[in-house]
Structure formats: C-alpha cells, structure tokens
Design a protein around this motif. Structure first.
Motif, PDB file in Angstrom:
ATOM      1  N   GLU A   1     -40.183  -3.549  39.243  1.00 12.19           N
ATOM      2  CA  GLU A   1     -40.930  -2.709  40.176  1.00 12.19           C
ATOM      3  C   GLU A   1     -41.016  -1.266  39.676  1.00 12.19           C
ATOM      4  N   VAL A   2     -39.930  -0.761  39.114  1.00  9.66           N
ATOM      5  CA  VAL A   2     -39.922   0.603  38.585  1.00  9.66           C
ATOM      6  C   VAL A   2     -40.901   0.717  37.417  1.00  9.66           C
ATOM      7  N   ILE A   3     -40.938  -0.285  36.569  1.00  6.97           N
ATOM      8  CA  ILE A   3     -41.849  -0.278  35.418  1.00  6.97           C
ATOM      9  C   ILE A   3     -43.309  -0.236  35.889  1.00  6.97           C
ATOM     10  N   VAL A   4     -43.636  -1.052  36.878  1.00  4.86           N
ATOM     11  CA  VAL A   4     -45.002  -1.051  37.417  1.00  4.86           C
ATOM     12  C   VAL A   4     -45.359   0.325  37.979  1.00  4.86           C
ATOM     13  N   PHE A   5     -44.432   0.912  38.721  1.00  4.82           N
ATOM     14  CA  PHE A   5     -44.661   2.226  39.322  1.00  4.82           C
ATOM     15  C   PHE A   5     -44.942   3.278  38.251  1.00  4.82           C
ATOM     16  N   VAL A   6     -44.120   3.326  37.219  1.00  6.34           N
ATOM     17  CA  VAL A   6     -44.280   4.330  36.160  1.00  6.34           C
ATOM     18  C   VAL A   6     -45.625   4.169  35.457  1.00  6.34           C
ATOM     19  N   VAL A   7     -45.984   2.932  35.107  1.00  7.15           N
ATOM     20  CA  VAL A   7     -47.246   2.682  34.411  1.00  7.15           C
ATOM     21  C   VAL A   7     -48.437   3.069  35.289  1.00  7.15           C
ATOM     22  N   LEU A   8     -48.372   2.730  36.581  1.00  8.29           N
ATOM     23  CA  LEU A   8     -49.472   3.052  37.492  1.00  8.29           C
ATOM     24  C   LEU A   8     -49.644   4.555  37.670  1.00  8.29           C
ATOM     25  N   VAL A   9     -48.544   5.260  37.842  1.00  7.12           N
ATOM     26  CA  VAL A   9     -48.611   6.710  38.043  1.00  7.12           C
ATOM     27  C   VAL A   9     -49.198   7.396  36.809  1.00  7.12           C
ATOM     28  N   ILE A  10     -48.786   6.971  35.627  1.00  4.10           N
ATOM     29  CA  ILE A  10     -49.283   7.575  34.391  1.00  4.10           C
ATOM     30  C   ILE A  10     -50.768   7.269  34.188  1.00  4.10           C
ATOM     31  N   SER A  11     -51.161   6.020  34.395  1.00  5.29           N
ATOM     32  CA  SER A  11     -52.545   5.616  34.118  1.00  5.29           C
ATOM     33  C   SER A  11     -53.544   6.109  35.156  1.00  5.29           C
ATOM     34  N   SER A  12     -53.077   6.435  36.363  1.00  2.27           N
ATOM     35  CA  SER A  12     -53.997   6.873  37.423  1.00  2.27           C
ATOM     36  C   SER A  12     -53.793   8.335  37.795  1.00  2.27           C
ATOM     37  N   ALA A  13     -53.197   9.102  36.893  1.00  2.00           N
ATOM     38  CA  ALA A  13     -52.864  10.503  37.197  1.00  2.00           C
ATOM     39  C   ALA A  13     -54.092  11.334  37.566  1.00  2.00           C
ATOM     40  N   LYS A  14     -55.248  11.049  36.929  1.00  2.97           N
ATOM     41  CA  LYS A  14     -56.462  11.825  37.206  1.00  2.97           C
ATOM     42  C   LYS A  14     -57.081  11.451  38.554  1.00  2.97           C
ATOM     43  N   ILE A  15     -56.781  10.263  39.037  1.00  4.18           N
ATOM     44  CA  ILE A  15     -57.340   9.794  40.304  1.00  4.18           C
ATOM     45  C   ILE A  15     -56.394  10.097  41.461  1.00  4.18           C
ATOM     46  N   VAL A  16     -55.112   9.849  41.227  1.00  7.99           N
ATOM     47  CA  VAL A  16     -54.084  10.073  42.248  1.00  7.99           C
ATOM     48  C   VAL A  16     -53.091  11.102  41.710  1.00  7.99           C
ATOM     49  N   PRO A  17     -53.283  12.368  42.014  1.00  8.09           N
ATOM     50  CA  PRO A  17     -52.363  13.412  41.519  1.00  8.09           C
ATOM     51  C   PRO A  17     -50.925  13.157  41.969  1.00  8.09           C
ATOM     52  N   LEU A  18     -49.983  13.440  41.088  1.00  8.31           N
ATOM     53  CA  LEU A  18     -48.570  13.257  41.406  1.00  8.31           C
ATOM     54  C   LEU A  18     -48.158  14.105  42.604  1.00  8.31           C
ATOM     55  N   SER A  19     -48.838  15.230  42.807  1.00  9.63           N
ATOM     56  CA  SER A  19     -48.495  16.124  43.918  1.00  9.63           C
ATOM     57  C   SER A  19     -48.633  15.435  45.273  1.00  9.63           C
ATOM     58  N   ILE A  20     -49.589  14.491  45.384  1.00 11.15           N
ATOM     59  CA  ILE A  20     -49.774  13.775  46.651  1.00 11.15           C
ATOM     60  C   ILE A  20     -48.558  12.910  46.962  1.00 11.15           C
ATOM     61  N   LEU A  21     -48.005  12.298  45.907  1.00 14.80           N
ATOM     62  CA  LEU A  21     -46.867  11.397  46.106  1.00 14.80           C
ATOM     63  C   LEU A  21     -45.600  12.152  46.498  1.00 14.80           C
ATOM     64  N   LYS A  22     -45.541  13.443  46.161  1.00 14.72           N
ATOM     65  CA  LYS A  22     -44.323  14.224  46.409  1.00 14.72           C
ATOM     66  C   LYS A  22     -44.334  14.963  47.739  1.00 14.72           C
ATOM     67  N   ILE A  23     -45.446  14.907  48.474  1.00 12.19           N
ATOM     68  CA  ILE A  23     -45.546  15.676  49.717  1.00 12.19           C
ATOM     69  C   ILE A  23     -44.453  15.262  50.709  1.00 12.19           C
ATOM     70  N   GLY A  24     -43.559  16.173  51.009  1.00 14.54           N
ATOM     71  CA  GLY A  24     -42.522  15.946  52.016  1.00 14.54           C
ATOM     72  C   GLY A  24     -41.419  14.989  51.622  1.00 14.54           C
ATOM     73  N   ILE A  25     -41.411  14.503  50.360  1.00 16.78           N
ATOM     74  CA  ILE A  25     -40.466  13.439  50.013  1.00 16.78           C
ATOM     75  C   ILE A  25     -39.016  13.931  49.977  1.00 16.78           C
ATOM     76  N   PHE A  26     -38.786  15.145  49.507  1.00 17.75           N
ATOM     77  CA  PHE A  26     -37.408  15.638  49.411  1.00 17.75           C
ATOM     78  C   PHE A  26     -36.815  15.893  50.805  1.00 17.75           C
ATOM     79  N   LYS A  27     -37.636  16.416  51.708  1.00 18.88           N
ATOM     80  CA  LYS A  27     -37.177  16.620  53.078  1.00 18.88           C
ATOM     81  C   LYS A  27     -36.897  15.272  53.755  1.00 18.88           C
TER      82      LYS A  27
END
Length: 483
Positions: free
Chosen positions: A392-418
């Motif tokens: 599952e971690v491998i799939v996540f990493v590959v998807l995030v890297i390959s779709s970075a221009k479509i789905v910015p990493l900043s969206i995934l981090k919104i509010g996550i640390f809180k």
C-alpha cells in the motif's frame, strides 16, 4: 455542493448497509463456523471473487463513467446500457466455464461440488448487477433501498438457517443467493430509465477494449485483499486466511467512507470533464474529500490502536486473538490505501488518465505478489499482513509522484499534522482512563468509543483543523439565515 452531499449520503448509506449488516452477524458466524470454517469460506469465496473480477474486467467503473458522460441523451444512454450488458453476459459464460474447469483440475479434492456451486452464485450476482447504471445517472436512492432489503433478508436468514450442522454451505448460499436476488430486483428499475423500444447494441468491441484497458487498475487494486487471502491460505493455511478476513472486515468498514466519496466523485467529474469552468468546483470537492478522509482515517487508526486488545476477543471470540496484531497493522495501512484510492478512482480515472493509476497499482500488485509469500514464510499471517502494508505504501508513493502536477502535495497535507495531534491525544486519554476505570468488557469498549470520539472532536476544534472551521462557519451562516 448540495447535490454532491446528498449523493454522498445516499451512497454512504449504500456502502454502510453492504458492510455493517454482515458485520452484525460476525460474532455469531465466528462461533458457529469457528476459525477453520471461516477460513474455508474465506478461501473458497476469494477464488470466486477473483474470477468475478475477470468476469467484470472493470465494466462497473467504466459503465458508470460512460453513462454519466452520456448525460440526458436517452438514446446514447440506452445504447450503452444494452451494449455493456451484452459484454457482461458474454464474459459471464466464458468465466463460468473457466471457474468450473479450475475447480475440477485444482480444488476437487479439497472442497465439495455443492460449495463451489454455491460460490459460483457470487459470480452470477456480480455479473447481473446493474447498480453501476443507476449510479451513473446519480439515482443512488434506488440502490440504497435495494441493498437495504437484500441485506436485511440475508441477516435474518443467517440467524435462522445457518447452524453448526449445515454451517459453511448454508452461510454461502444465503449470502450469494441474496446477491443474485438483489441484482434481479434492480434490472426492471434500470430498464425504466432506458428506451427499450429503440433497442440498439453498438460499439460492443470498443467497450470490451476500453474495459480491458481499465481492467488492470481494477485487478491490481482488488488483488491486495483477495490475492492476499488466497496466498495466505496457500502458504499458511485456511485458518490463517480466516484470521486475515476478520481483520479485513473491520478495515473495510472504515474504508467504506472513501468508497462512498469515490463513487460520488466519479460521475460528477466525468460530467464536468468537458467543462473547463466547472473543474474548480471538482477540485474543491476533492480538497474537502481529502480533509474529511484524513480526519476519519487518522481518528479510526488511533481508535483501533486503543481498543483492539479488548474489542477483538469480545467481538470475534477468544479463538481469534491473533486478529489483534493483524488489525493494528492494517490500521496503519488505511491512510495510504484511502488517499491512493481518492487520487486514483476519484480523480485520475474520471479524468481519463488510467495509465497513471494502472502504473501505480500494477507496481503495488507485483510487490504484493512477491512480498506476501516471503513475509508469510517468515512470520505467517502477520508477515503477510505486513507485506500488504508495504504494498500500500508503494502504491501511494508512486501515485503521489506521478500525479504531482494534477494533485498538488499541498492538498494532501491540509490539516494533517493537527489531525495527528488530535489522534495521539485521543489514544493517550483512552489508555490513561482505562488504567483508572475497570468495568465489564462491553461497557469498557462503549465508554472508550464515546470518550475517544469526544476527545478527538474537541482536539480538532481546539487545533482549528481547516475543515472543522469551514463546517462551523457554514453552520453559523445557516443559523443566521434561519433567524
């Protein structure tokens, strides 16, 4: 946004009914069938489930997308409906032949003919199901009502028909005949939304080719759970497969929310894909979906860590103590699986970018196939569960890297640390209170869930998680408008 929320609630009800009602029967079935019986059912059903994937080859998701794209064009919608169903029936015949051939060649000495016939009904029900069409035209209420009727009937039958004498076969027949009955109920409902007078079948070859293209991500995604159960059954034993099944049942219940969001996002984004001005709204829906999933999954993960030790023996029985460790490992994998699912099925698929999704889940599936036997030999069913987490971690990493221009990493981090801080606080509070208050197991579990939920929500509000602030502002605005 109101329509999106309405469809979300309908489809959430659909998914919850699908999983929650069977979960109600888990304590009873665990005790009637035992670990060995549950394992035999899980292993045989996994095989039927795998053949059903080939019988559908992605036609459910592809069908929903195509029907949604047809919009209000009744002729196009009708042609697609009949064409897709012709393909489904053709595949049903071919796959059924291969299923029985596989049984007589490989499994005849292990499982009786009645059980494998009963499991074939699972394939039949999946092939006849037309809920994909109703979801494509966003008629979620109809699928909810169908599922409610079918699941309630199946639950009643499980408690009244299944016992230690007829055990596995009766349980299998109840579940799979209910599936066939539910599919038959939806056929006349679906036909009421198509033009039967102008019956026309076209583009069957094109649909089959497109379905095969979209089949690969479907196969790879599904293989994480189904293939793992089969591999665990082969390398560790059917009883171990039953342990994994019980743990996976709880995890699938939580991930129901993610499936709901994806199902509602898919037709919505498919309809909007040609309208450039409306994509901002879709992106907004995706951003809110990610924040909601972060809150749900992180809260559920730390909640499972806190109550698993008491919950598993109470709910499944003392025979399933091994499930505790499996449940905690799978809880860690939930977030990676949920975000990957949102990116892949909620964004990339409806935006006609299946190649990125296929690549990611393909790599993950290969990793699962390679790692599961190795880890299973190393540490049995626990090792196989760890292999599933790594995949599952491998799939996540590959998807995030390959779709970075479509789905910015900043969206995934919104509010996550809180949200993480809120989850950790909830876990600590539950564990601390449990050292001070000792009551019966059921009372303790209920108190833990209530206390944990209150602490988690309070921390989300105190740390000002963005989605919580947005919801509270909407409530304030609505309150002022009603004054």
């Amino acid at each position: 946004m109101r329509g999106f929320l309405k469809n979300f609630l309908y489809n959430f009800s659909y998914q919850v009914i699908t999983i929650v009602l069977p979960v109600v029967t888990v304590p009873y079935i665990s005790r009637v069938l035992g670990a060995t019986g549950v394992g035999v059912y899980t292993f045989s059903n996994s095989i039927a489930n795998y053949f059903s994937i080939f019988a559908l080859i992605g036609l459910n998701t592809l069908g929903t997308q195509r029907i949604a794209s047809a919009g209000d064009d009744t002729k196009k919608r009708s042609s697609l409906f009949f064409s897709i169903n012709i393909v489904r029936l053709m595949l049903l015949v071919v796959i059924s032949f291969l299923y029985f051939l596989f049984y007589f060649v490989s499994l005849r000495g292990h499982y009786g003919v009645p059980l494998m016939l009963a499991q074939w009904l699972f394939i039949l029900g999946a092939s006849l199901d037309t809920s994909w069409f109703l979801m494509g035209i966003e008629k979620f209420k109809l699928t909810v009502m169908r599922n409610l009727i079918v699941k309630l009937v199946s639950v009643i039958l499980i408690f009244t028909v299944v016992n230690k004498t007829n055990g596995i076969l009766a349980y299998t027949l109840v579940l799979n005949l209910s599936s066939v009955f539910g599919a038959l109920l939806l056929i006349p409902l679906s036909l009421s939304f198509v033009d039967r007078s102008g019956f026309k079948v076209s583009n069957v070859r094109e649909i089959l080719i497109d379905a095969i293209i979209f089949f690969f991500p479907t196969l790879a995604t599904t293989s994480y759970t189904i293939l793992n159960k089969i591999l665990i059954g082969v390398f560790v034993g059917s009883t171990a497969s039953g342990f994994f099944q019980q743990s996976d049942t709880i995890i699938r219940l939580v991930l129901t929310f993610v499936t709901t969001i994806n199902t509602v996002l898919l037709p919505r984004m498919a309809r909007q894909s040609a309208d450039q001005d409306s994509k901002l709204g879709a992106n907004g829906a995706f951003s809110y979906s990610v924040q909601f999933v972060n809150i749900l999954i992180i809260g559920a993960t730390f909640g499972i860590f806190a109550v698993a030790d008491k919950f598993v023996p109470f709910f499944f029985g003392s025979e399933f103590v091994q499930v505790i460790a499996l449940l905690k490992v799978q809880a860690v994998s939930m977030w990676f699986a949920a975000i990957s699912s949102l990116i892949g099925w909620g964004v990339l698929f409806p935006m006609n970018m299946p190649n990125k999704l296929t690549r990611a889940v393909g790599i993950g599936a290969i990793a699962s196939i390679v790692l599961t036997p190795i880890f299973a030999i190393w540490n049995g069913v626990f090792g196989a569960t760890v292999a599933s987490l790594v995949s599952e971690v491998i799939v996540f990493v590959v998807l995030v890297i390959s779709s970075a221009k479509i789905v910015p990493l900043s969206i995934l981090k919104i509010g996550i640390f809180k949200t993480l801080i809120s989850g950790v606080t909830m876990f600590v509070v539950i564990k601390f209170v449990n050292t001070l208050i000792l009551t019966s197991t059921l009372t303790q579990i209920v108190l833990d869930v209530i206390l944990g939920g209150l602490v988690f929500l309070l921390m989300l509000a105190l740390t000002k998680v963005p989605l919580c602030i947005t919801v509270m502002n909407l409530i304030k605005v609505r309150g002022k408008n009603n004054v």
